[in-house]
Design a protein around this motif. Structure first.
Motif, PDB file in Angstrom:
ATOM      1  N   UNK A   1      -0.488  45.723  -4.874  1.00  0.00           N
ATOM      2  CA  UNK A   1      -0.447  47.059  -4.261  1.00  0.00           C
ATOM      3  C   UNK A   1      -1.019  48.115  -5.212  1.00  0.00           C
ATOM      4  N   UNK A   2      -0.685  47.965  -6.502  1.00  0.00           N
ATOM      5  CA  UNK A   2      -1.088  48.995  -7.471  1.00  0.00           C
ATOM      6  C   UNK A   2      -2.278  48.548  -8.337  1.00  0.00           C
ATOM      7  N   UNK A   3      -2.959  47.501  -7.881  1.00  0.00           N
ATOM      8  CA  UNK A   3      -4.019  46.900  -8.711  1.00  0.00           C
ATOM      9  C   UNK A   3      -5.137  47.881  -9.029  1.00  0.00           C
ATOM     10  N   UNK A   4      -5.349  48.865  -8.168  1.00  0.00           N
ATOM     11  CA  UNK A   4      -6.487  49.769  -8.403  1.00  0.00           C
ATOM     12  C   UNK A   4      -6.165  50.882  -9.399  1.00  0.00           C
ATOM     13  N   UNK A   5      -4.937  50.909  -9.925  1.00  0.00           N
ATOM     14  CA  UNK A   5      -4.621  51.936 -10.929  1.00  0.00           C
ATOM     15  C   UNK A   5      -3.994  51.288 -12.158  1.00  0.00           C
ATOM     16  N   UNK A   6      -4.777  51.153 -13.235  1.00  0.00           N
ATOM     17  CA  UNK A   6      -4.261  50.489 -14.441  1.00  0.00           C
ATOM     18  C   UNK A   6      -3.134  51.282 -15.113  1.00  0.00           C
ATOM     19  N   UNK A   7      -2.910  52.523 -14.688  1.00  0.00           N
ATOM     20  CA  UNK A   7      -1.823  53.312 -15.280  1.00  0.00           C
ATOM     21  C   UNK A   7      -0.452  52.934 -14.734  1.00  0.00           C
ATOM     22  N   UNK A   8      -0.425  52.152 -13.643  1.00  0.00           N
ATOM     23  CA  UNK A   8       0.864  51.756 -13.053  1.00  0.00           C
ATOM     24  C   UNK A   8       1.345  50.471 -13.714  1.00  0.00           C
ATOM     25  N   UNK A   9       2.575  50.481 -14.174  1.00  0.00           N
ATOM     26  CA  UNK A   9       3.173  49.279 -14.768  1.00  0.00           C
ATOM     27  C   UNK A   9       4.170  48.686 -13.780  1.00  0.00           C
ATOM     28  N   UNK A  10       3.976  47.423 -13.467  1.00  0.00           N
ATOM     29  CA  UNK A  10       4.916  46.715 -12.592  1.00  0.00           C
ATOM     30  C   UNK A  10       5.657  45.695 -13.439  1.00  0.00           C
ATOM     31  N   UNK A  11       6.957  45.826 -13.503  1.00  0.00           N
ATOM     32  CA  UNK A  11       7.786  44.911 -14.284  1.00  0.00           C
ATOM     33  C   UNK A  11       8.508  43.954 -13.339  1.00  0.00           C
ATOM     34  N   UNK A  12       8.658  42.713 -13.776  1.00  0.00           N
ATOM     35  CA  UNK A  12       9.404  41.728 -12.995  1.00  0.00           C
ATOM     36  C   UNK A  12      10.693  41.423 -13.741  1.00  0.00           C
ATOM     37  N   UNK A  13      11.818  41.696 -13.097  1.00  0.00           N
ATOM     38  CA  UNK A  13      13.102  41.420 -13.731  1.00  0.00           C
ATOM     39  C   UNK A  13      14.125  42.491 -13.388  1.00  0.00           C
ATOM     40  N   UNK A  14      15.131  42.577 -14.232  1.00  0.00           N
ATOM     41  CA  UNK A  14      16.233  43.493 -13.957  1.00  0.00           C
ATOM     42  C   UNK A  14      15.839  44.940 -14.237  1.00  0.00           C
ATOM     43  N   UNK A  15      16.460  45.866 -13.547  1.00  0.00           N
ATOM     44  CA  UNK A  15      16.127  47.293 -13.660  1.00  0.00           C
ATOM     45  C   UNK A  15      16.252  47.802 -15.090  1.00  0.00           C
ATOM     46  N   UNK A  16      17.091  47.130 -15.909  1.00  0.00           N
ATOM     47  CA  UNK A  16      17.269  47.600 -17.287  1.00  0.00           C
ATOM     48  C   UNK A  16      15.984  47.480 -18.114  1.00  0.00           C
ATOM     49  N   UNK A  17      15.017  46.717 -17.601  1.00  0.00           N
ATOM     50  CA  UNK A  17      13.712  46.651 -18.277  1.00  0.00           C
ATOM     51  C   UNK A  17      13.033  48.021 -18.309  1.00  0.00           C
TER      52      UNK A  17
END
Ligand SMILES: C[S@@+](CC[C@H](N)C(=O)[O-])C[C@H]1O[C@@H](n2cnc3c(N)ncnc32)[C@H](O)[C@@H]1O
Length: 179
Positions: A77-93
């Protein structure tokens, strides 16, 4: 945003935030142009996309999702913006990426660690928590009891907070960290 909505429809993901909450997220984010924004509980990416749009170009939003399949999709979904970080895991990340100017806490944290949720906000940062049941009482009530969770945010000493109806059947807490 279209990609997030398409994925939610195709995958049957039924927990996306409402369009009303989405507009609220975009408006809050627009008050913090190029600020740091975070979405906890990415889901199909609908709320994150609205945060992203509101923050505008140059912002570096972060989103986290514990279900791997959803997190992988969010990368697309956010592939076109390198400024977006998508983390996989618990919200505490989200911790190392804080403090946030806007934080949509929508998957983990809201109930289990309100103290940390508030700690992740920058001074002046806006916290948005949806999916409450409207109540005309004070203290607000849920299923016949005082709603301690909602009270915690509405009366938190570090926050100035209010609750708005986003539809006749759902309310959202909006809180600003004072210091
Ligand atoms: C209500 S949905 C999110 C909807 C999304 N924020 C939106 O705006 O459309 C909640 C999401 O949070 C995720 N979640 C639940 N607990 C979590 C946790 N502890 N850490 C990260 N994600 C979590 C769930 O897998 C689910 O995808």
């Amino acid at each position: 945003m279209a990609a997030a909505e398409r994925f939610a429809a195709v995958s049957g993901f039924a927990k996306s935030c409402t369009r009303e909450v989405g507009r609220l997220l975009a408006a809050a984010a627009a008050a913090k142009p190029q600020g740091g924004g975070a979405g906890g509980g990415t889901g199909a990416g609908g709320g994150g996309a609205r945060l992203h749009r509101g923050l505008g170009a140059g912002a570096r939003p972060v989103t986290v999702e514990q279900e791997m399949a959803l997190a992988v999709h969010a990368h697309d979904v956010f592939a076109d913006d390198p400024n977006v970080t998508v983390l996989a895991g618990d919200w505490r990340l989200l911790g190392p990426h804080a403090p946030f100017d806007v934080f949509f806490c929508d998957g983990g944290g809201k109930r289990d660690d309100p103290g940390l949720v508030v700690d992740l906000l920058a001074p002046g940062g806006i916290l948005i928590l949806d999916d409450f049941t409207p109540s005309t009482d004070w203290p607000p009530r849920f299923e016949g009891e005082a709603d301690e969770l909602r009270l915690c945010y509405l009366t938190h000493p570090a926050l100035t907070a209010t609750e708005v109806l986003t539809t006749p059947y759902a309310s959202t807490v909006i809180a600003v960290r004072r210091d």
